[in-house]
Design an enzyme around this catalytic site. Structure first.
Site, PDB file in Angstrom:
ATOM      1  N   THR A  13       0.809  -1.139  -0.018  1.00 29.83           N
ATOM      2  CA  THR A  13      -0.157  -0.244   0.086  1.00 29.83           C
ATOM      3  C   THR A  13       0.781   1.315  -0.018  1.00 29.83           C
ATOM      4  O   THR A  13       0.432   2.119  -0.848  1.00 29.83           O
ATOM      5  CB  THR A  13      -0.858   0.188   1.308  1.00 29.83           C
ATOM      6  OG1 THR A  13      -1.920  -1.220   1.298  1.00 29.83           O
ATOM      7  CG2 THR A  13      -1.578   1.364   1.546  1.00 29.83           C
ATOM      8  N   SER A  60      -0.074 -10.070  -0.898  1.00 28.36           N
ATOM      9  CA  SER A  60      -0.974 -11.272  -1.062  1.00 28.36           C
ATOM     10  C   SER A  60      -0.497 -11.947  -1.725  1.00 28.36           C
ATOM     11  O   SER A  60      -0.425 -13.317  -2.127  1.00 28.36           O
ATOM     12  CB  SER A  60      -2.364 -10.860  -1.535  1.00 28.36           C
ATOM     13  OG  SER A  60      -2.922  -9.853  -0.504  1.00 28.36           O
ATOM     14  N   GLN A 274      -4.376 -21.429  18.701  1.00 30.37           N
ATOM     15  CA  GLN A 274      -5.284 -20.307  18.013  1.00 30.37           C
ATOM     16  C   GLN A 274      -5.428 -19.111  19.072  1.00 30.37           C
ATOM     17  O   GLN A 274      -5.942 -18.104  18.779  1.00 30.37           O
ATOM     18  CB  GLN A 274      -6.826 -20.909  17.987  1.00 30.37           C
ATOM     19  CG  GLN A 274      -6.905 -21.904  16.813  1.00 30.37           C
ATOM     20  CD  GLN A 274      -8.147 -22.462  16.705  1.00 30.37           C
ATOM     21  OE1 GLN A 274      -9.435 -21.984  17.053  1.00 30.37           O
ATOM     22  NE2 GLN A 274      -8.273 -23.716  16.054  1.00 30.37           N
ATOM     23  N   CYS A 275      -4.905 -19.291  20.288  1.00 24.35           N
ATOM     24  CA  CYS A 275      -4.616 -18.053  21.243  1.00 24.35           C
ATOM     25  C   CYS A 275      -3.497 -17.374  20.938  1.00 24.35           C
ATOM     26  O   CYS A 275      -2.470 -17.912  20.609  1.00 24.35           O
ATOM     27  CB  CYS A 275      -4.526 -18.734  22.590  1.00 24.35           C
ATOM     28  SG  CYS A 275      -6.009 -19.605  23.153  1.00 24.35           S
TER      29      CYS A 275
HETATM   30  N1  ASP Z   1      -2.949  -5.429   0.353  1.00 24.03           N
HETATM   31  C1  ASP Z   1      -1.914  -4.820   0.678  1.00 24.03           C
HETATM   32  C2  ASP Z   1      -0.700  -5.479   0.814  1.00 24.03           C
HETATM   33  O1  ASP Z   1      -0.400  -6.470   1.811  1.00 24.03           O
HETATM   34  C3  ASP Z   1      -2.261  -4.242   2.095  1.00 24.03           C
HETATM   35  C4  ASP Z   1      -1.222  -3.429   2.677  1.00 24.03           C
HETATM   36  O2  ASP Z   1      -0.045  -3.187   2.051  1.00 24.03           O
HETATM   37  O3  ASP Z   1      -1.723  -2.451   3.819  1.00 24.03           O
HETATM   38  O4  ASP Z   1       0.149  -5.424  -0.179  1.00 24.03           O
END
Ligand code: ASP
Length: 337
Positions: A13, A60, A274-275
């Site tokens: 981002t 991602s 999971q905690c």
């Molecule tokens: N989808 C973006 C990423 O991980 C989210 C971010 O950078 O905050 O590249």
């Protein structure tokens, strides 16, 4: 003399631009954004250079291949710089930081991962403080390990977890104190930082795309549906269990025969919780004792992110199975308390 810091932009981002399909990274955009931040040209700022990875990615889409490319870029530039700031998307930043903590053996300089929730091209971007403070931390040199700085806190990379999809304090470190807190001054916690290493050349450990799986148990889970997944083709499995390492062991559908088979086939099963806070203790409850009997190893208070990265690392090292199991439970880079 001014410290020299390499800013490695991988995507995410912080340097994204708006498109008709939502935010996406664009080559060259970040360099323009950085020109518009006066603090980066301040005499108080360290000298810095921007290296842009190719292709730039939404995190991602990051895989073992990109982890290797980031490690290689740090290795190639290691002697010319005093520290590194890796700009990365927040979604998988904790995984990449964990992976790099294992990959960079004998690291003696700061490698600070950061990014932002709001792109630099927008008002109120958190990217400005995250970047500038990370640069200062990298230049100060006290945190000579792989870290993640976000929203005022410096965390150990392999302890960090993304906890918020929209908050600006998006990361936390549930089982280890912050290494530093940035208020008026940057206050380090000497007891939390890794002890400096006296000797040793930086080496880059191999990382291979080993077949690894993560399975989260839930009430009523029908384990037989996962039978086709839990085969010998998976070399490592991270099992996200309830509480201190418990799994359902009553009813007609139980995990144990699958685990026993996986164990016989040489799959390493790492038990995480999971905690977010606390540790796995196999054998505290009858519902976890059987996991231990079936040959599973305890991830203790490791995050799932660190456990996944560690399995990639240990398998890529080519260790024997018993050695891998021993090392999963051993603290290698401060990932286990
Ligand atoms: N989808 C973006 C990423 O991980 C989210 C971010 O950078 O905050 O590249």
């Amino acid at each position: 003399m001014k410290k020299r810091i390499c800013i490695l932009y991988t995507g995410g981002t912080i340097g994204m631009v708006p498109t008709d399909r939502g935010y996406a990274p664009k080559p060259g955009a970040l360099a323009q954004y950085l020109k518009a931040i006066p603090d980066l040209a301040s005499p108080e700022a360290p000298a810095w250079e921007l290296v842009e990875m190719e292709p730039l990615l939404d995190s991602s889409n990051i895989t073992v291949r990109e982890w290797r490319a980031i490690g290689q870029a740090i290795f190639d530039h290691y002697d010319r710089f005093d520290g590194f700031v890796v700009l990365h998307g927040t979604d998988t930043m904790a995984y990449t930081a964990s992976a790099l903590s294992f990959m960079l053996e004998n690291l003696q300089k700061p490698v600070i991962f950061t990014g932002s929730q709001i792109p630099l091209c927008r008002m109120r971007s958190d990217g400005r403080d995250n970047l500038i403070t990370s640069l200062l931390i990298a230049a100060q040199g006290r945190a000579a390990e792989v870290c993640l700085y976000f929203g005022g806190k410096l965390l150990r990379g392999n302890r960090a977890v993304k906890r918020s999809a929209d908050g600006l304090e998006a990361f936390y470190s549930p089982n280890w104190p912050p290494l530093a807190t940035a208020g008026v001054n940057i206050q380090y916690d000497a007891g939390a930082l890794a002890k400096p290493k006296a000797t040793g050349e930086l080496t880059l450990a191999a990382f291979e795309p080993v077949p690894i799986g993560v399975l989260k148990v839930f009430p009523g889970i029908q384990f037989e549906l996962f039978e086709s997944i839990l085969t010998e083709r998976l070399r490592g499995i991270v099992l996200e269990t309830f509480g201190a390492g418990n799994i359902p062991d009553n009813g007609k559908s139980t995990l144990l025969p699958l685990i026993q088979r996986a164990y016989k086939n040489g799959t390493v099963l790492t038990v995480c919780s999971q905690c977010a806070q606390g540790s796995v203790h196999l054998g505290t409850y009858a519902t976890s004792a059987a996991l231990k009997d079936a040959g599973a190893v305890s991830g203790q208070d490791m995050t799932t992110e660190a456990a996944v990265a560690k399995l990639y690392y240990l398998f890529s090292k080519g260790y024997e199975l018993e050695e891998i199991k021993r090392k999963v439970e051993e603290n290698l880079r401060g990932e286990i308390s």
